[in-house]
Write an enzyme that holds these catalytic residues in place. Sequence first.
Site, PDB file in Angstrom:
ATOM      1  N   LYS A  80       0.817  -1.219   0.000  1.00  0.00           N
ATOM      2  CA  LYS A  80       0.000   0.000   0.000  1.00  0.00           C
ATOM      3  C   LYS A  80       0.848   1.265   0.000  1.00  0.00           C
ATOM      4  O   LYS A  80       2.063   1.232   0.187  1.00  0.00           O
ATOM      5  CB  LYS A  80      -0.970  -0.027   1.180  1.00  0.00           C
ATOM      6  CG  LYS A  80      -2.115  -1.014   0.964  1.00  0.00           C
ATOM      7  CD  LYS A  80      -3.168  -0.931   2.036  1.00  0.00           C
ATOM      8  CE  LYS A  80      -4.338  -1.852   1.703  1.00  0.00           C
ATOM      9  NZ  LYS A  80      -5.353  -1.881   2.785  1.00  0.00           N
TER      10      LYS A  80
ATOM     11  N   ARG B   7      -3.312  -9.978   5.129  1.00  0.00           N
ATOM     12  CA  ARG B   7      -3.825 -10.085   3.753  1.00  0.00           C
ATOM     13  C   ARG B   7      -2.737  -9.579   2.815  1.00  0.00           C
ATOM     14  O   ARG B   7      -2.377  -8.403   2.862  1.00  0.00           O
ATOM     15  CB  ARG B   7      -5.107  -9.263   3.619  1.00  0.00           C
ATOM     16  CG  ARG B   7      -5.760  -9.312   2.253  1.00  0.00           C
ATOM     17  CD  ARG B   7      -7.035  -8.467   2.255  1.00  0.00           C
ATOM     18  NE  ARG B   7      -7.707  -8.489   0.948  1.00  0.00           N
ATOM     19  CZ  ARG B   7      -7.450  -7.653  -0.038  1.00  0.00           C
ATOM     20  NH1 ARG B   7      -6.516  -6.691   0.120  1.00  0.00           N
ATOM     21  NH2 ARG B   7      -8.098  -7.733  -1.177  1.00  0.00           N
TER      22      ARG B   7
END
Length: 271
Positions: free
Chosen positions: A217, A251
């Site tokens: 991210k 995740r």
Amino acid sequence: MDNIRIGNRIFDLKNKTYVMGILNITPDSFSDGGKYIERDAALRQAELMISEGADIIDIGGESTRPGYIAVSAEDQIKRVIPVLEAIKKEFDVAVSVDTYDAQVAKAAIISGCDLVNDIWGLKKSQGMAKVIADYDVACCLMHNKNEAVYNNLVEDVIKDLKDIADYALETGIKKERIILDPGVGFGKTYEHNLQIMNHMDKINELGYPVLLGSSRKSVIGLTLDLPVTEREEGTLATTVMAVMKGINFVRVHNVKANIRAIKMTEAILNS
């Protein structure tokens, strides 16, 4: 809570961090958009992640990257269901659907989905809580906001997650079906994302398993000044932090590398 059942598997919440492998059936996801839009390519990627040790395969038919374009429930279903059904037919693995739409969630559950991964924590789609409760499946409920405005970030996130969990219980979702996610990259600034990861262990005090979704991210890209294709080491650092802070699920895109990082960290912690 000592364990949680997802599909036909019991996950130990006291001694282990598990890996959820990301499978985006989308043309526009920030990291792997378009790679797995075809069913056969998606199935090969699922097989690879399972062979590398993925405990859950998380299938999404809509990108939720910053500035994403919403996808109709019908189109999400067309993307997700054939892949989901193929994975459940070919492999003995837990499968989750990454959606905040109740219609998509219901279709996925009917097709064999074991967990609903809702980035809006039951707040976006009327009927989502009822679908999860009626079918008695596991769910991951994430903290999210339209604006990154807080009085006290950590306290506010924890309070909101508690409110989400309490609402879930009120609507009939069992406590032993709930996972919480602090929502790295959603409704938070760069500094907020670092801070919430630094204090994510405090979410454990709510009494639910916690999932961290930080893989590749922007918080990693901004910290290291790297494009999305070069954020693996940064991702691994967040995974190691998650293990050290008692987080039960991560995740991730790269299953093999994160499994190895988890095993090494757990070996040191358990020595």
